[in-house]
Motif scaffolding. Structure first.
Motif, PDB file in Angstrom:
ATOM      1  N   GLN A 956       0.822  -1.197   0.000  1.00  6.27           N
ATOM      2  CA  GLN A 956       0.000   0.000   0.000  1.00  6.27           C
ATOM      3  C   GLN A 956       0.852   1.241   0.000  1.00  6.27           C
ATOM      4  O   GLN A 956       0.576   2.209  -0.723  1.00  6.27           O
ATOM      5  N   LEU A 957       1.913   1.086   0.849  1.00  7.28           N
ATOM      6  CA  LEU A 957       2.787   2.253   0.879  1.00  7.28           C
ATOM      7  C   LEU A 957       3.488   2.456  -0.440  1.00  7.28           C
ATOM      8  O   LEU A 957       3.682   3.589  -0.904  1.00  7.28           O
ATOM      9  N   GLN A 958       3.792   1.343  -1.030  1.00  8.86           N
ATOM     10  CA  GLN A 958       4.445   1.478  -2.358  1.00  8.86           C
ATOM     11  C   GLN A 958       3.479   2.146  -3.330  1.00  8.86           C
ATOM     12  O   GLN A 958       3.878   3.040  -4.101  1.00  8.86           O
ATOM     13  N   ARG A 959       2.262   1.687  -3.294  1.00  3.42           N
ATOM     14  CA  ARG A 959       1.268   2.287  -4.165  1.00  3.42           C
ATOM     15  C   ARG A 959       1.073   3.726  -3.790  1.00  3.42           C
ATOM     16  O   ARG A 959       0.982   4.593  -4.698  1.00  3.42           O
ATOM     17  N   LYS A 960       0.966   3.994  -2.602  1.00  2.04           N
ATOM     18  CA  LYS A 960       0.804   5.348  -2.130  1.00  2.04           C
ATOM     19  C   LYS A 960       1.975   6.186  -2.529  1.00  2.04           C
ATOM     20  O   LYS A 960       1.834   7.349  -2.935  1.00  2.04           O
ATOM     21  N   LEU A 961       3.164   5.565  -2.398  1.00  7.70           N
ATOM     22  CA  LEU A 961       4.357   6.304  -2.810  1.00  7.70           C
ATOM     23  C   LEU A 961       4.263   6.642  -4.296  1.00  7.70           C
ATOM     24  O   LEU A 961       4.606   7.760  -4.746  1.00  7.70           O
ATOM     25  N   ASP A 962       3.794   5.660  -5.076  1.00  4.66           N
ATOM     26  CA  ASP A 962       3.673   5.923  -6.533  1.00  4.66           C
ATOM     27  C   ASP A 962       2.663   7.049  -6.783  1.00  4.66           C
ATOM     28  O   ASP A 962       2.925   7.953  -7.599  1.00  4.66           O
ATOM     29  N   GLU A 963       1.565   6.954  -6.093  1.00  5.73           N
ATOM     30  CA  GLU A 963       0.543   7.990  -6.292  1.00  5.73           C
ATOM     31  C   GLU A 963       1.070   9.327  -5.825  1.00  5.73           C
ATOM     32  O   GLU A 963       0.891  10.339  -6.497  1.00  5.73           O
ATOM     33  N   GLN A 964       1.767   9.270  -4.635  1.00  5.75           N
ATOM     34  CA  GLN A 964       2.305  10.540  -4.172  1.00  5.75           C
ATOM     35  C   GLN A 964       3.373  11.050  -5.099  1.00  5.75           C
ATOM     36  O   GLN A 964       3.490  12.267  -5.341  1.00  5.75           O
ATOM     37  N   ALA A 965       4.110  10.161  -5.690  1.00  6.34           N
ATOM     38  CA  ALA A 965       5.144  10.608  -6.640  1.00  6.34           C
ATOM     39  C   ALA A 965       4.460  11.260  -7.847  1.00  6.34           C
ATOM     40  O   ALA A 965       4.912  12.286  -8.329  1.00  6.34           O
ATOM     41  N   LYS A 966       3.409  10.544  -8.237  1.00  2.95           N
ATOM     42  CA  LYS A 966       2.670  11.128  -9.346  1.00  2.95           C
ATOM     43  C   LYS A 966       2.064  12.454  -8.971  1.00  2.95           C
ATOM     44  O   LYS A 966       2.140  13.435  -9.739  1.00  2.95           O
ATOM     45  N   VAL A 970       2.682  16.109 -10.504  1.00  3.47           N
ATOM     46  CA  VAL A 970       1.618  17.047 -10.929  1.00  3.47           C
ATOM     47  C   VAL A 970       1.706  18.324 -10.122  1.00  3.47           C
ATOM     48  O   VAL A 970       1.628  19.425 -10.655  1.00  3.47           O
ATOM     49  N   THR A 971       1.924  18.160  -8.878  1.00  4.26           N
ATOM     50  CA  THR A 971       2.006  19.322  -8.008  1.00  4.26           C
ATOM     51  C   THR A 971       3.188  20.162  -8.364  1.00  4.26           C
ATOM     52  O   THR A 971       3.136  21.404  -8.411  1.00  4.26           O
ATOM     53  N   SER A 972       4.294  19.446  -8.596  1.00  4.88           N
ATOM     54  CA  SER A 972       5.491  20.210  -8.970  1.00  4.88           C
ATOM     55  C   SER A 972       5.237  20.959 -10.281  1.00  4.88           C
ATOM     56  O   SER A 972       5.663  22.120 -10.454  1.00  4.88           O
ATOM     57  N   GLU A 973       4.595  20.231 -11.188  1.00  8.04           N
ATOM     58  CA  GLU A 973       4.296  20.930 -12.439  1.00  8.04           C
ATOM     59  C   GLU A 973       3.391  22.122 -12.176  1.00  8.04           C
ATOM     60  O   GLU A 973       3.573  23.206 -12.755  1.00  8.04           O
ATOM     61  N   ARG A 974       2.420  21.879 -11.313  1.00 12.19           N
ATOM     62  CA  ARG A 974       1.522  22.952 -10.986  1.00 12.19           C
ATOM     63  C   ARG A 974       2.262  24.072 -10.303  1.00 12.19           C
ATOM     64  O   ARG A 974       2.040  25.248 -10.582  1.00 12.19           O
ATOM     65  N   LEU A 975       3.109  23.657  -9.448  1.00 14.06           N
ATOM     66  CA  LEU A 975       3.892  24.655  -8.725  1.00 14.06           C
ATOM     67  C   LEU A 975       4.763  25.412  -9.677  1.00 14.06           C
ATOM     68  O   LEU A 975       4.915  26.645  -9.586  1.00 14.06           O
ATOM     69  N   ASN A 976       5.285  24.662 -10.622  1.00 16.31           N
ATOM     70  CA  ASN A 976       6.113  25.356 -11.616  1.00 16.31           C
ATOM     71  C   ASN A 976       5.279  26.387 -12.389  1.00 16.31           C
ATOM     72  O   ASN A 976       5.697  27.529 -12.633  1.00 16.31           O
ATOM     73  N   SER A 977       4.089  25.930 -12.816  1.00 12.84           N
ATOM     74  CA  SER A 977       3.220  26.859 -13.542  1.00 12.84           C
ATOM     75  C   SER A 977       2.767  28.005 -12.652  1.00 12.84           C
ATOM     76  O   SER A 977       2.729  29.165 -13.081  1.00 12.84           O
TER      77      SER A 977
END
Length: 1822
Positions: A956-966, A970-977
């Protein structure tokens, strides 16, 4: 007094009746009754019609009427005479006023006569009026155009009642009665001085001379007129009443032969006033001759008379007025001298006459002085007496001695006693008067000698010009003699009137009742009976101491108590009164005895007899034998002289001492004897006023003369019986309206009787004659009243009906109009409502949009203002807001940063506290968890569980990590924008902050600028106020300037408008001027064209008149020649005299000689063959048969050759074109040669003519004369030349034969013109030249005749002169084809057969005599010289060439059968139109074809002369004249059509062009034929006119085409056709039938249509002219109804023109004057507008004709009105500027110039067949 009236009248004088009452100024005045007159009334209540007050007067019977005036000055009371109770005269109905004959008036009395004459004279300008048998002539004192030759022609042949009264009508009646009754006539012209007697007599003589014609060369009328200046010079003088008064009476007998042509005249004179020679009253003159001599005294031939001004001589200066206005005495003297010369008085006798007349003037100036109381003396060397003696050729001593002494003879011795000065002066004056009387008689004798007839007189018409009744303040012996003569004439007049009345009554079988008329025999007895006035006067003259006083006492003692006609004046013992027929006249006795004695000193006469002047000796040589001339006593006003009719050579000495009264009585008895032996005609001349004013009527002077001349006595005699007379037909026509339908019977007489018995109860008021109804006076007026009442009732009824119809029609029209108006009004209202609604809607719409526009504009203005304000306000608010925001922003910013710092501080403190708490809590929890995990880790199961859980968690944590990475990505991209956008936004914020900082700074700056802006705003406000003021000033100036500019613009526009108007006007004027110029040029061109046409027509007319005159002279020449032939010798047997012209006589002689030669040859042939035997006859018959066969074969061969010729013609056309150029050169050469030859021949002919004309005389043409020699030389040379040319022709023939043999290779022969091509190809040019020269001379040879010409033929311009056209050149002979050779052979064969035929006839006749049968006549054959073998081919009909051959000897037979004996109505009616012309032309063609100029000439001459002969013989037959006019024109057209002239060949067929004349130019004969056609046309017009003339007046004027329109008015004594019996009445249908007959005859004869149009135009001109002329001379025809009749008749004539398709021939235009005259009778004639309309309408009538019609206009019914004098004067004023001839009548003799337009015939000559009825079997068709 008022004549008795019919009881049918309710009352003779009822209210509104019009009467005549006496008046002192106007003699009679018209009045109207205001109250009814009852029997027994003593007064009449009247009102004057003219509103004037009457002054009373003396009535006819010498009774005075008293007039009293009522309240109205025009209302009067007329008191009747207590004794007679005579009622005033009744007036005639208005329709009877102005009648031609006074006897036509219903009421015949003095006022009616006077009024009728006044109306005719002053209103209608008519000077002549009938009064029964008397013609009353009133002197107009103005020249009237009613005496021209056209008027004479109009009255000639007319009955006296048919035309208006005229002196010409009286003259025509006298002339007609002389010719009809074989009885001498007299025209008695009487009247006082200045009434126009001499002029009337002169016009009567002019009429006789014009209508009868003089029988001798010297015209008697001219001689009589030439005697007028002489008689006026020696017998006329100026008086107070007349500038040219005849002071003597004359009776002129005009002699006629048995044909009633004037042959001479004779003049007898009476009552010469000799006292005028020595005495003239004031304003009077002596005889004209004395003043003429004085006016001519400056001329060389009158120098020896020693005359001067007329004021110098006592005989010419007593009147103190020696000049007549408008008269040149010197010119009159020239006229008198010329008249003396015309009458054969030579210059020597004229000189002697002038010497005697001048001596009389000098004698009057001889002064005689007293020597003592009983003697007198002439001073020695008296200049005037010396001149008198010198001029008279007597000694001064003898004449001066016997002027102052006299010789007394006793039984034993003779005493010479001196005489006192007074007696000597009287003796001198008596001598002067005696000499003048001798001169007067001598001149009259010579005038009679010149007028004396050279042949026996058959009858005569006498014209008596004598004094009328005279009465002056002082009346003496002269007035006594004149009134005595008038008593005798009046007695003769009364007896003649009474006799005519009695004859009329007996003729009509009316019971004759004695008419009481004034018989002046007692007055005549008082004068001339034994112990009468003259007898006592002669007795007193014989007494030694007789005196005027003692004679007066004898008169008183003898007649005062025994004769009621003789009275003595109350205040005088030296006067007496005689009641004459006209008036009472008081005569003064002083001077009666001396004037009756008329003594002259015998010794003075003896002195004159011893004169050296031959003329004076001639005057006194028969003093012993002549009745003593008369002289005057000293104090006499007038002296009389009697010129006796004849003088007996053996008169005794007692006759020498006859008194003047005795002489006058004898001459008067002789005159009365002459008049009683003739039929008298009376002319009474009236002087209208004493001031000589034109057309001014003085009633007082007129009524004096009417009473004196017997006119009123005629009226009284007529009124005493039955003055009104109607024929039954006239009565029926006039009063048909008074009859009912059942009263109208077939018998007019019975109808009239029945109607009259109903209308007039008193049968004494009328009588029925055989042909007339006789009425007493007033009955016609009563019948007219009944007729007028009936017509008025009928008119009222008609008016009622018509008005009802008109009103109903008007009502229906109004109703229809009202409905229509309502419909249109309602429609109009509906349209108006719709229009209003539309306009309202439109207005609302417009208002809406306008209001919207206004509101929108206002809103926009407000919006703009609000926006501005909002902008300013918003800007201000924005700035305020901005500042607030800025402050807030700053405050917020500060607050934000403060609050952020405080929040961060607080956050930081909270965060530290929270983190500290969390850390504490988490540390506590982590310590607790750690304890647990340490405990669990110590357990394995727990570890396992934990591991399993851990794996899931790891996954679950791995999945969560993947989702959080994703998400981190997205957030970083958003943050960049966001960082990017934040960076951009931060940058923007930084920029905005920088902007805000700038704005803040700017706001600070703006805040600083606001103050400056407010200051600037204040300054701008001040400037704005100043600017507004300036603007207001500028606006005021601009307004003012705009107003000025608008005004200026308006003015400029106005000026521009004016300029435009002027420009338009100028353009219009230019256009009008250009149009006017165009019209003017067009009009000028038209006028010039018309002028040229009129000139051409005048020239044609002049030329045609010359032809007519030439024809008349030819006929006159023939007549004279016949008379000379008859007078010289009796015609020999066998000689035929012709009536044709000179040329025709010559031709007849030629024909006779030729005919005789032919007869002689035939007789000779019979003698030669008489002994031959019949076997020869049989041989000849056989030979004739063979020749016939040969002839037929030759004809067949000829036909074949002609066919081949036609085929070859087509082939040779091309070859002909090639040689045409050379041929043209050759033809031009020939033309030049022929022209030169023609000129040479014409020159020779001109030389011969000039030679003949130059020596024209008695022997000019005799043998041996120069012309004859010239002619013979020319003829001999021509004959020699002819022989030479004949030889050349033979040579040419041989050459042609050789040429023909050379051309035999051709199958056919070409045209003659193609031979020129072959001739040119010949090498032998010499042969061509020889042939050409031979032909040229041969062409010249026919110019000369084969016999010698006579000189008159050379002088004849109509001689045939054949020219040499190109057809007579070389081409003529070179065109001798084989067909022509065959034709020659046929001609020769025909000649041979004709010869054999003659022999055969002789042999046949011989065989018949021997008992054998006569051989049948063999038709002429033809023969050739050599035998021709017949060709066996089928025979067909021959193609003829349109020619006819005849023998020379048959020419007479041709002319006789074809012209002289041809009857248009019989044989010619079925012929081809113009067949004789075609036959003659075909004969002429053959003569031209054989080149026989003599035959051509004789045929044309005989044709022309024969036509002339037949026209002379039957020129009055319309069919004959029309037939030969048609044929002459056709012959003329044929000569033109076949002349060869290209202008006449346009419409020909090729065959007709082949028939053209080839040898002769007949242009001169065409002119001769044209002249003949003109003569025939004029003869046709005359013939037609003679047929139409009797129909025109009756058919166009008299006959009632529309029945009942015009009523017949009373006509009086002068009924229509009073002189001759009625020959039947013509109607309009008669005229139309005759016109149709004329037209059909001309069409049947083939007359050219254009010629028919000209004939019809002439016919209509004659109809219009004759009708208009009669209308202008007949007052009874000038009425409204007659105008309608004329217009209807004209419309019928126009309809006839339409039926005949002749409306465009110009005939209708010739009726235009008649149409306008008829319209003038019908139009309204009252106002100025009517006058203008008449002037514009009557443009074809002359002014005199218009005025004449208006003057003659006469109402037939009471409803019509007369034309006023003012209206006629208005017409004259308006027509004053017209340029026209003053001629009243149209010239009926005018013949329009005729033209003959060329009319070619389409008829082929070769198709014409000659009918056997013409008997022309001797003609042979060729």
């Amino acid at each position: 007094s008022l004549p008795s009236h019919s009881p049918s009248f309710s009352s003779p004088l009822s209210q509104f009746a019009r009467v005549w009452i006496p008046d002192a100024d106007e003699v009679w005045k018209s009045a109207e009754l205001t109250k009814n007159y009852k029997h027994g009334d003593s007064t009449l209540h009247l009102t004057l019609e003219d509103g004037m007050v009457s002054t009373g007067g003396e009535e006819e019977g010498g009774l005075h009427n008293i007039l009293s005036f009522a309240e109205d000055p025009a209302d009067i009371e007329h008191k009747l005479d207590d004794k007679t109770k005579n009622l005033p005269h009744l007036r005639n109905p208005d329709i009877l006023v102005g009648e031609n004959d006074l006897t036509a008036l219903s009421y015949l009395h003095e006022p009616a006569v006077l009024h009728n004459l006044k109306v005719r004279f002053t209103d209608s300008k008519l000077i002549y009026t009938y009064c029964g048998i008397v013609l009353v002539a009133i002197n107009p004192y103005e020249n009237l155009p009613i005496y021209g030759s056209d008027i004479i022609n109009a009255y000639s042949g007319q009955n006296m009642g048919d035309m208006d009264p005229h002196i010409f009508a009286v003259a025509e009646e006298a002339y007609k009665q002389m010719a009809r009754d074989e009885r001498n006539q007299s025209i008695i012209v009487s009247g006082e001085s200045g009434a126009g007697k001499t002029v009337s007599a002169k016009y009567a003589m002019r009429y006789f001379a014009t209508v009868s014609g003089a029988a001798t060369e010297a015209n008697v009328e001219e001689k009589v007129l030439a005697s007028n200046p002489i008689m006026e010079a020696i017998g006329n003088a100026k008086t107070t009443r007349n500038d040219n008064s005849s002071r003597f009476g004359k009776y002129i007998e005009i002699g006629f032969d048995k044909h009633f042509r004037i042959i001479g005249a004779n003049m007898r004179t009476y009552l010469l006033e000799k006292s005028r020679v020595v005495f003239q009253a004031d304003e009077e003159r002596n005889y004209h001759i004395f003043y003429q001599l004085c006016a001519s005294s400056h001329l060389p031939e009158f120098k020896n008379l020693k005359l001067g001004s007329a004021d110098v001589f006592h005989c010419t200066n007593q009147g103190r007025n020696p000049v007549i206005d408008g008269v040149d005495d010197a010119k009159e003297m020239c006229t008198t001298q010329h008249a003396f010369s015309l009458l054969g008085i030579n210059e020597l006798n004229q000189k002697g006459l002038f010497q005697v007349l001048a001596a009389i003037l000098h004698l009057g100036n001889v002064e005689i002085k007293d020597r003592d109381s009983d003697s007198s003396i002439i001073p020695p060397n008296n200049r005037h007496l010396m001149v008198f003696c010198e001029l008279m050729g007597v000694t001064y001593q003898d004449m001066s001695h016997w002027l102052c002494h006299k010789k007394l003879k006793t039984a034993q011795e003779t005493y010479i006693k001196p005489i006192p000065r007074l007696q000597a002066s009287n003796a001198r004056d008596a001598l002067a008067k005696h000499i003048y009387a001798k001169v007067f008689n001598w001149i009259v004798d010579h005038v009679n000698k010149s007028l004396r007839a050279t042949v026996k007189q058959h009858s005569f018409i006498g014209v008596l010009d004598i004094y009328g009744f005279e009465t002056f303040e002082i009346n003496s012996f002269e007035q006594f003699c004149i009134n005595y003569a008038n008593e005798k004439l009046q007695q003769q007049f009364n007896m003649h009137v009474f006799k005519l009345e009695q004859e009329e009554y007996l003729k009509e079988q009316i019971p004759w009742t004695l008419i009481d008329f004034y018989d002046n025999q007692p007055c005549i007895n008082l004068i001339e009976a034994k112990m009468g006035v003259l007898d006592l006067l002669d007795e007193e003259c014989k007494m030694p101491k007789g005196s005027d006083d003692s004679w007066a006492q004898k008169l008183y003692n003898t007649h005062l108590k025994t004769c009621s006609l003789f009275e003595k004046p109350r205040m005088s013992n030296k006067a007496f009164i005689i009641q004459h027929f006209a008036d009472k006249v008081q005569y003064q006795c002083d001077g009666f005895l001396e004037k009756n004695k008329d003594t002259v000193n015998e010794e003075q006469i003896n002195v004159l007899k011893a004169s050296k002047l031959d003329l004076l000796v001639e005057l006194f040589q028969d003093e012993e034998k002549v009745t003593s001339p008369t002289g005057t006593a000293p104090g006499g006003r007038t002296r009389l002289s009697v010129k006796p009719k004849e003088i007996r050579s053996g008169a005794s000495s007692k006759e020498h001492k006859k008194t003047v009264g005795c002489q006058f009585r004898n001459s008067l008895a002789m005159l009365m004897e002459t008049l009683n032996a003739t039929t008298p005609h009376y002319v009474r001349c009236i002087k209208p006023n004493d001031l000589k004013f034109p057309f001014t009527f003085d009633p007082k002077r007129a009524v004096q003369q009417l009473r004196a001349c017997g006119v009123l006595e005629t009226i009284r005699i007529s009124a005493a019986g039955f003055p009104s007379r109607w024929t039954y037909q006239e009565f029926f026509s006039r009063y048909r309206v008074l009859m009912k339908q059942k009263d109208v019977l077939s018998d007019r007489r019975l109808t009239c009787r029945n109607v009259l018995e109903k209308l007039v109860q008193d049968q004494d008021k009328y009588q029925f004659g055989k042909t007339k109804i006789f009425f007493r006076a007033g009955q016609v007026a009563y019948l007219e009243k009944l007729r007028a009442d009936k017509l008025r009732k009928a008119c009222v009824r008609i008016q009622k009906t018509i008005r009802c119809w008109l009103v109903r029609k008007k009502y229906l029209r109004k109703k229809h109009a009202a409905i229509t108006i309502q419909r249109y009004t309602r429609g109009h209202q509906a349209r108006c409502l719709v229009k209003y609604m539309r306009r309202t809607l439109a207005a609302i719409t417009i208002q809406k949009f306008q209001r919207m526009c206004v509101q929108r504009k206002l809103y926009l203005q407000k919006q703009a203002a609000a926006l501005v304000m909002q902008t300013i306000l918003r800007a201000y608010m924005a700035r305020q807001k901005y500042q607030g925001l800025l402050r807030n922003h700053k405050a917020v910013f500060i607050q934000k940063h403060v609050r952020g710092w405080l929040a961060r501080q607080r956050y930081k403190r909270s965060l530290r506290a929270i983190v500290y708490l969390q850390c504490c809590i988490r540390r506590m929890k982590a310590k607790k968890e750690l304890k647990k995990l340490k405990i669990e880790a110590r357990s394995v199961e727990h570890f396992k569980k934990l591991n399993v859980g851990m794996e899931n968690k790891i996954m679950q944590l791995q999945r969560k990590l993947d989702e959080q990475a994703k998400d981190n990505r997205v957030t970083s991209e958003r943050l960049n924008s966001l960082e990017t956008s934040h960076a951009v936004e931060s940058e923007k914020l930084k920029v905005e902050v920088s902007k805000l900082k700038g704005i803040e700074e700017e706001a600070k700056n703006n805040a600083n600028r606001v103050t400056s802006l407010l200051e600037e705003l204040e300054r701008l406000r001040k400037e704005l106020t100043t600017t507004q003021k300036e603007k207001k000033t500028i606006e005021d100036w601009a307004t003012k300037y705009r107003d000025e500019m608008e005004k200026m613009v308006a003015e400029l526009k106005q000026q521009n408008g004016l300029l435009k108007t002027e420009k338009d006007d100028l353009n219009r004027m230019i256009k009008e001027q250009s149009q006017q110029m165009t019209e003017k040029m067009t009009r000028a061109l038209v006028e010039e064209t018309q002028q040229l046409e009129s000139d051409l027509n005048e020239e044609r007319s002049r030329y045609q008149n010359l032809l007519t005159e030439h024809l008349r002279l030819e006929e006159r020449y023939d007549d004279l020649k016949e008379e000379i032939t008859l007078s010289v010798s009796v015609p020999k047997p066998g000689h035929r005299r012709t009536d044709s012209t000179h040329s025709s006589n010559g031709s007849e002689c030629t024909y006779n000689s030729e005919f005789a030669e032919s007869e002689e040859s035939s007789r000779h042939g019979e003698d030669v063959t008489r002994g031959m035997d019949t076997s020869l006859t049989l041989k000849l018959q056989k030979r004739v048969t063979e020749l016939e066969q040969e002839k037929s074969s030759l004809r067949n061969e000829l036909e074949n050759k002609e066919e081949q010729f036609q085929r070859a013609r087509v082939r040779d056309d091309e070859e002909h074109k090639k040689s045409r150029g050379a041929e043209l050169e050759y033809e031009s050469l020939k033309r030049q040669e022929l022209d030169s030859e023609n000129k040479k021949l014409k020159h020779d002919l001109t030389a011969m003519r000039q030679s003949l004309l130059g020596n024209a005389g008695a022997g000019a043409g005799a043998p041996g004369s120069p012309p004859y020699k010239v002619l013979m030389d020319q003829l001999n040379s021509s004959c020699e030349e002819l022989e030479v040319r004949k030889e050349e022709v033979l040579i040419l023939r041989s050459q042609l034969v050789s040429q023909k043999e050379a051309m035999q290779h051709k199958e056919t022969m070409t045209e003659p013109v193609h031979y020129a091509e072959d001739v040119h190809k010949m090498k032998d040019s010499g042969a061509i030249t020889q042939a050409y020269l031979g032909l040229k001379e041969t062409n010249r040879s026919p110019r000369f005749l084969r016999k010698p010409l006579e000189a008159n033929e050379l002088l004849n311009p109509d001689r045939l002169l054949p020219t040499s056209p190109l057809s007579l050149s070389l081409s003529l002979s070179l065109s001798l084809s084989l067909s022509q050779d065959l034709m020659e052979q046929l001609e020769k064969q025909d000649k041979t057969i004709r010869k054999l035929k003659k022999q055969l006839k002789v042999f046949s006749k011989k065989i018949g005599e021997m008992g054998g049968k006569e051989g049948d006549t063999i038709s002429p054959g033809q023969m050739v010289e050599e035998t021709v073998r017949p060709v066996n081919i089928p025979r067909r009909e021959k193609d003829f060439q349109g020619m006819l051959e005849y023998k020379k000897e048959d020419e007479l037979k041709l002319v006789k059968n074809l012209i002289l004996e041809l009857k248009p109505r019989g044989v010619a009616v079925n012929l081809i139109p113009g067949l004789p012309a075609y036959i003659l032309f075909m004969c002429l063609r053959h003569a031209d074809y054989v080149n026989d100029d003599q035959k051509v000439r004789t045929l044309l001459t005989s044709t022309i002369n024969s036509i002339k002969k037949i026209l002379k013989k039957r020129g009055d037959d319309f069919e004959t004249v029309s037939f030969w006019l048609s044929n002459t024109c056709r012959f003329l057209h044929c000569l033109k059509q076949y002349s060869g002239d290209e202008s006449f060949m346009k419409h020909n067929t090729p065959k007709q062009n082949d028939h053209c004349l080839s040898n002769f130019d007949l242009a001169e004969y065409r002119q001769v034929l044209s002249d003949l056609a003109i003569q025939i046309y004029q003869q046709l017009i005359k013939c037609m006119e003679s047929i139409l003339q009797p129909m025109i007046v009756s058919g166009m004027l008299e006959h009632e085409t529309i029945q009942g329109v015009s009523g017949v008015k009373p006509t009086g004594l002068r009924k229509r056709t009073s002189s001759i019996a009625d020959e039947g009445t013509y109607t309009l249908e008669s005229i139309l039938r005759q016109l149709s007959a004329f037209h059909s005859t001309m069409c049947q004869h083939g007359t050219d249509p254009e010629l028919i149009k000209q004939v019809v135009k002439q016919q209509f001109y004659i109809i219009g002219a004759v009708t208009l002329n009669n209308l202008l001379l007949r007052k009874d025809m000038c009425s409204w109804s007659k105008g309608m009749q004329i217009r209807y008749n004209v419309s019928q004539l126009e309809e006839w023109l339409r039926d005949k398709s002749l409306m465009l021939c110009g005939a209708k235009e010739t009726l235009e004057p008649l149409i306008q005259a008829a319209q003038l009778l019908q139009v309204k004639k009252k106002t100025d507008e009517d006058a203008e309309a008449i002037c514009s309408m009557c443009n074809s009538l002359s002014t005199s004709q218009i005025v004449k019609v208006l003057n003659l206009y006469t109402p037939v019914n009471e409803f019509e009105e007369r034309v006023s004098v003012t209206f006629i004067r208005t017409i004259q004023t308006r027509l004053r500027d017209r340029c026209e001839t003053p001629q009243l009548l149209m010239d009926t003799k005018i013949i329009y110039p005729v033209t003959f337009p060329f009319n070619p015939s389409s008829l082929a000559l070769e198709t014409i067949q000659i009918p056997g009825s013409l008997n022309l079997a001797f003609l042979t068709r060729v």
